[in-house]
Design an enzyme around this catalytic site. Structure first.
Site: not given
Length: 395
Positions: A201, A326
């Site tokens: 991320e 995710e």
């Protein structure tokens, strides 16, 4: 997870018993403080054998590959943990040493892809060289799934050196290339079931821009990081010219702003976009205990529909496959509604051909982000209705 004639045999038997006592599954009193390198002879033998892997890789596009992926599970808060030192970091966030039996339990439940979040920075020296013992342990865990014919996503996770600023780009790119050169070289002989995810991320941490879709600088630098990752892996030997590679949007965000900014490397049909989406936020990720109900008829379900439509418009319709690396809904004493949510979420993703991987951080107690569903000590599911819901979404 110990190692010497009659005397040697006795020692080996004792060591085997001790090994079993430290492993997950069947040992409810495991404290999670085991040492993944205790079985040093086993690790060395496996590493020697696996280093010789030279499997043939199929020359297929990522769009074709993704069609073979169903639903997945992430080994969260484990190899991505940042406490302790050396290989002990695996258990530093409270989870026990990973075993092949855990991964078998995941496969037997119907999951066919495992994501292995891995932190590397704390295991690298000043020359950006990864500690050999850590690389060996990562490879060992990868093999738990790969040897069972599962897809595996291996990434870099919880790193603190690649924030996407112009003044950090050169140093971070150098480290990124050095790291992926080592990872790609170690796993060069693995086939298409092993997928590399270049970044987790990447974002401007601890700023107002962290989770809101980013800015022009963040988008450009993340795109440059992604390009450097792809170029590096493609330039390595073995199967890496045909390796399927995942690249994230800024922060792996599902915001339209972040998704529209993603640049896909031209002329490469083995690229997958990585998106993370805990949607709807109030139900799935927030700590609002009142937001614990979900129904496909509830207006909040429209957030999931909107997400899938956005993924389709921005990527799928343009020929770029997506994996939601995710997703999950934290526990709020609401297993039944989480299961219903899981079915709806996975079914809507399946409609557009996007596989989803549940984020399991092994957490069950306290007031934090409890996304755990697998009891790793017993290899049983603490929330079987959720697993059933995930599989139902594939129907």
């Amino acid at each position: 997870m110990k190692n010497k004639t009659l005397k040697k045999i006795c020692s080996a038997v004792i060591a085997s018993c001790l090994l079993l006592s430290l492993s997950g599954c069947g040992n409810k009193e495991n404290t999670g403080n085991g040492d993944p390198q205790d079985d040093s002879s086993q690790t060395q033998e496996q590493t020697a054998a696996v280093s010789a892997v030279n499997d043939e890789i199929r020359d297929i596009s990522s769009a074709e590959l993704v069609k073979e992926i169903k639903v997945g599970w992430s080994l969260g808060n484990t190899l991505d943990s940042t406490g302790g030192s050396g290989v002990d970091s695996e258990t530093s966030w409270g989870n026990i040493v990973t075993t092949k039996e855990m991964i078998t339990a995941v496969k037997d439940a119907g999951f066919n892809i495992i994501r292995i979040p891995t932190t590397w920075g704390i295991h690298m020296d000043e020359n950006n060289t990864v500690d050999e013992a850590w690389m060996n342990r990562v490879q060992e865990v990868v093999d738990y799934a790969y040897s069972q014919d599962m897809f595996v996503i291996l990434n870099i996770h919880h790193e603190e050196w690649h924030d996407p600023y112009y003044d950090n780009e050169a140093a971070a790119t150098e480290r990124l290339k050095a790291l992926w050169t080592q990872i790609g070289t170690r796993f060069a002989g693995y086939d298409e079931k092993l997928i590399f995810e270049g970044l987790n991320e990447p974002r401007k941490r601890n700023t107002a821009l962290e989770w809101n879709g980013g800015d022009a600088e963040g988008h450009e630098v993340v795109n440059n990081f992604n390009a450097a990752f792809v170029e590096t892996v493609r330039g390595l030997g073995g199967n890496n010219a045909k390796r399927h590679l995942m690249i994230p949007a800024y922060a792996a965000s599902s915001s339209d702003q972040a998704m529209k900014a993603v640049k896909i490397p031209e002329g490469d049909d083995k690229i997958i976009v990585s998106i993370h989406a805990y949607t709807p936020y109030a139900f799935a990720l927030s700590d609002d205990l009142l937001a614990r109900d979900f129904s496909p008829d509830d207006p909040s379900a429209n957030d999931i529909v909107y997400l899938m439509n956005s993924l389709k418009t921005n990527f799928i319709d343009k020929g770029t496959p997506v994996i939601i690396g995710e997703f999950g809904a934290r526990a709020k004493a609401n297993e039944e509604t989480r299961a219903e949510w899981a079915t709806f979420y996975v079914s809507k993703a399946k409609e557009i051909g996007v596989p989803c991987l549940w984020w399991d951080n092994g957490a069950f107690t306290g007031t934090g982000e409890n996304f755990g569903i697998l009891d790793r000590a017993t290899c049983t599911w603490k929330f079987p209705l959720i697993v059933e819901g995930l599989m139902k979404g594939l129907e």
